[in-house]
Design a protein around this motif. Structure first.
Motif, PDB file in Angstrom:
ATOM      1  N   GLU A 110       0.618  -1.139  -0.103  1.00 30.21           N
ATOM      2  CA  GLU A 110       0.050   0.052  -0.118  1.00 30.21           C
ATOM      3  C   GLU A 110       0.735   1.238   0.165  1.00 30.21           C
ATOM      4  O   GLU A 110       0.634   2.254  -0.585  1.00 30.21           O
ATOM      5  N   ARG A 111       2.000   1.220   0.643  1.00 27.06           N
ATOM      6  CA  ARG A 111       3.096   2.373   0.720  1.00 27.06           C
ATOM      7  C   ARG A 111       3.843   2.324  -0.485  1.00 27.06           C
ATOM      8  O   ARG A 111       4.448   3.510  -0.687  1.00 27.06           O
ATOM      9  N   GLY A 112       4.069   1.414  -1.038  1.00 27.12           N
ATOM     10  CA  GLY A 112       5.005   1.351  -2.462  1.00 27.12           C
ATOM     11  C   GLY A 112       6.441   1.040  -2.102  1.00 27.12           C
ATOM     12  O   GLY A 112       7.020   1.153  -3.195  1.00 27.12           O
TER      13      GLY A 112
ATOM     14  N   PHE B   6       9.259  -0.265   0.978  1.00 26.73           N
ATOM     15  CA  PHE B   6       9.627  -0.868   2.419  1.00 26.73           C
ATOM     16  C   PHE B   6       9.905   0.637   3.217  1.00 26.73           C
ATOM     17  O   PHE B   6       9.604   0.553   4.625  1.00 26.73           O
ATOM     18  N   THR B   7      10.779   1.625   2.800  1.00 24.50           N
ATOM     19  CA  THR B   7      11.067   2.736   3.618  1.00 24.50           C
ATOM     20  C   THR B   7       9.862   3.552   3.885  1.00 24.50           C
ATOM     21  O   THR B   7       9.626   3.727   5.381  1.00 24.50           O
ATOM     22  N   ALA B   8       8.727   3.588   3.262  1.00 24.93           N
ATOM     23  CA  ALA B   8       7.526   4.227   3.387  1.00 24.93           C
ATOM     24  C   ALA B   8       6.685   3.742   4.464  1.00 24.93           C
ATOM     25  O   ALA B   8       6.251   3.939   5.491  1.00 24.93           O
ATOM     26  N   ALA B   9       6.594   2.306   4.133  1.00 27.57           N
ATOM     27  CA  ALA B   9       5.971   1.498   5.014  1.00 27.57           C
ATOM     28  C   ALA B   9       6.656   1.280   6.565  1.00 27.57           C
ATOM     29  O   ALA B   9       5.821   1.332   7.509  1.00 27.57           O
ATOM     30  N   ALA B  10       7.777   1.271   6.727  1.00 30.21           N
ATOM     31  CA  ALA B  10       8.485   1.185   7.991  1.00 30.21           C
ATOM     32  C   ALA B  10       8.459   2.426   8.580  1.00 30.21           C
ATOM     33  O   ALA B  10       7.951   2.445   9.894  1.00 30.21           O
ATOM     34  N   ARG B  11       8.398   3.743   8.086  1.00 32.94           N
ATOM     35  CA  ARG B  11       8.290   4.734   8.610  1.00 32.94           C
ATOM     36  C   ARG B  11       6.711   4.851   8.916  1.00 32.94           C
ATOM     37  O   ARG B  11       6.458   5.387  10.429  1.00 32.94           O
ATOM     38  N   SER B  12       5.780   4.416   8.427  1.00 30.18           N
ATOM     39  CA  SER B  12       4.400   4.523   8.931  1.00 30.18           C
ATOM     40  C   SER B  12       4.241   3.459  10.079  1.00 30.18           C
ATOM     41  O   SER B  12       3.350   3.836  11.093  1.00 30.18           O
ATOM     42  N   LEU B  13       4.886   2.241  10.129  1.00 32.61           N
ATOM     43  CA  LEU B  13       4.725   1.499  11.106  1.00 32.61           C
ATOM     44  C   LEU B  13       5.487   1.924  12.377  1.00 32.61           C
ATOM     45  O   LEU B  13       5.652   1.136  13.375  1.00 32.61           O
ATOM     46  N   GLY B  14       6.720   2.685  12.255  1.00 33.09           N
ATOM     47  CA  GLY B  14       7.520   2.897  13.063  1.00 33.09           C
ATOM     48  C   GLY B  14       8.569   1.818  13.512  1.00 33.09           C
ATOM     49  O   GLY B  14       9.147   1.545  14.542  1.00 33.09           O
ATOM     50  N   LEU B  15       8.881   1.308  12.434  1.00 34.29           N
ATOM     51  CA  LEU B  15       9.781   0.206  12.417  1.00 34.29           C
ATOM     52  C   LEU B  15      11.043   0.537  11.506  1.00 34.29           C
ATOM     53  O   LEU B  15      11.084   1.602  10.854  1.00 34.29           O
ATOM     54  N   GLN B  16      12.130  -0.095  11.686  1.00 35.55           N
ATOM     55  CA  GLN B  16      13.286  -0.036  11.013  1.00 35.55           C
ATOM     56  C   GLN B  16      13.026  -0.819   9.630  1.00 35.55           C
ATOM     57  O   GLN B  16      12.578  -1.840   9.535  1.00 35.55           O
TER      58      GLN B  16
ATOM     59  N   LEU C 204       6.694 -12.614  -3.788  1.00 37.33           N
ATOM     60  CA  LEU C 204       5.647 -11.750  -3.840  1.00 37.33           C
ATOM     61  C   LEU C 204       6.086 -10.426  -4.499  1.00 37.33           C
ATOM     62  O   LEU C 204       5.173  -9.714  -4.868  1.00 37.33           O
ATOM     63  N   LEU C 205       7.214  -9.850  -4.182  1.00 38.51           N
ATOM     64  CA  LEU C 205       7.666  -8.705  -4.581  1.00 38.51           C
ATOM     65  C   LEU C 205       8.817  -8.838  -5.604  1.00 38.51           C
ATOM     66  O   LEU C 205       9.719  -9.475  -5.394  1.00 38.51           O
ATOM     67  N   ASN C 206       8.832  -7.927  -6.524  1.00 39.79           N
ATOM     68  CA  ASN C 206      10.306  -7.613  -7.356  1.00 39.79           C
ATOM     69  C   ASN C 206      10.691  -6.587  -6.686  1.00 39.79           C
ATOM     70  O   ASN C 206      10.386  -5.483  -6.752  1.00 39.79           O
ATOM     71  N   ARG C 207      12.185  -6.730  -6.244  1.00 35.90           N
ATOM     72  CA  ARG C 207      12.917  -5.718  -5.693  1.00 35.90           C
ATOM     73  C   ARG C 207      14.096  -5.309  -6.485  1.00 35.90           C
ATOM     74  O   ARG C 207      14.894  -6.013  -6.920  1.00 35.90           O
ATOM     75  N   THR C 208      14.320  -4.044  -6.704  1.00 35.74           N
ATOM     76  CA  THR C 208      15.559  -3.469  -7.207  1.00 35.74           C
ATOM     77  C   THR C 208      15.911  -2.478  -6.269  1.00 35.74           C
ATOM     78  O   THR C 208      15.169  -1.877  -5.345  1.00 35.74           O
ATOM     79  N   SER C 209      17.056  -1.793  -6.506  1.00 30.14           N
ATOM     80  CA  SER C 209      17.496  -0.702  -5.637  1.00 30.14           C
ATOM     81  C   SER C 209      16.546   0.466  -5.721  1.00 30.14           C
ATOM     82  O   SER C 209      16.698   1.535  -4.923  1.00 30.14           O
ATOM     83  N   ARG C 210      15.867   0.611  -6.981  1.00 30.52           N
ATOM     84  CA  ARG C 210      15.027   1.906  -7.348  1.00 30.52           C
ATOM     85  C   ARG C 210      13.520   1.491  -7.418  1.00 30.52           C
ATOM     86  O   ARG C 210      12.618   2.530  -7.289  1.00 30.52           O
ATOM     87  N   ASN C 211      13.343   0.260  -7.411  1.00 29.71           N
ATOM     88  CA  ASN C 211      11.800  -0.041  -7.364  1.00 29.71           C
ATOM     89  C   ASN C 211      11.304  -1.246  -6.851  1.00 29.71           C
ATOM     90  O   ASN C 211      11.958  -2.389  -6.428  1.00 29.71           O
ATOM     91  N   LEU C 212       9.824  -1.053  -6.770  1.00 28.36           N
ATOM     92  CA  LEU C 212       9.598  -2.390  -5.768  1.00 28.36           C
ATOM     93  C   LEU C 212       8.083  -2.629  -6.675  1.00 28.36           C
ATOM     94  O   LEU C 212       7.231  -1.658  -6.841  1.00 28.36           O
ATOM     95  N   SER C 213       7.736  -3.778  -7.119  1.00 30.38           N
ATOM     96  CA  SER C 213       6.572  -4.147  -7.733  1.00 30.38           C
ATOM     97  C   SER C 213       6.198  -5.389  -7.310  1.00 30.38           C
ATOM     98  O   SER C 213       7.017  -6.396  -6.896  1.00 30.38           O
TER      99      SER C 213
END
Length: 75
Positions: free
Chosen positions: A19-21, A23-33, A52-61
């Motif tokens: 939903e946040r798009g 890991f960084t935004a989700a972690a911030r929202s959840l108060g986690l590292q 479940l997720l395709n990860r690159t240094s600049r993109n998450l899908s």
């Protein structure tokens, strides 16, 4: 697939990442590292035996399976 999940909290964490798009935004929202959040999602993928997720240094899908799994998480 869902019968295998042992930690329901991981579903919520995965859904937040989607939903946040990022890991960084989700972690911030959840108060986690970010690293701690990632350490919850990777074992979830391993437990399910799918990516479940395709990860690159600049993109998450979402993978197609990830998209379907996200719908289950929301339900």
């Amino acid at each position: 697939m869902i019968n295998q999940i042992t930690n329901l909290n991981d579903l919520r964490l995965f859904a937040e990442v989607v939903e946040r798009g990022s890991f960084t935004a989700a972690a911030r929202s959840l108060g986690l590292q970010t690293s701690k959040l990632s350490r919850h999602v990777r074992p979830l993928e391993k437990e399910l035996g799918v990516r479940l997720l395709n990860r690159t240094s600049r993109n998450l899908s979402l993978t197609e399976v990830g998209r379907q799994f996200h719908l289950h998480c929301l339900a």
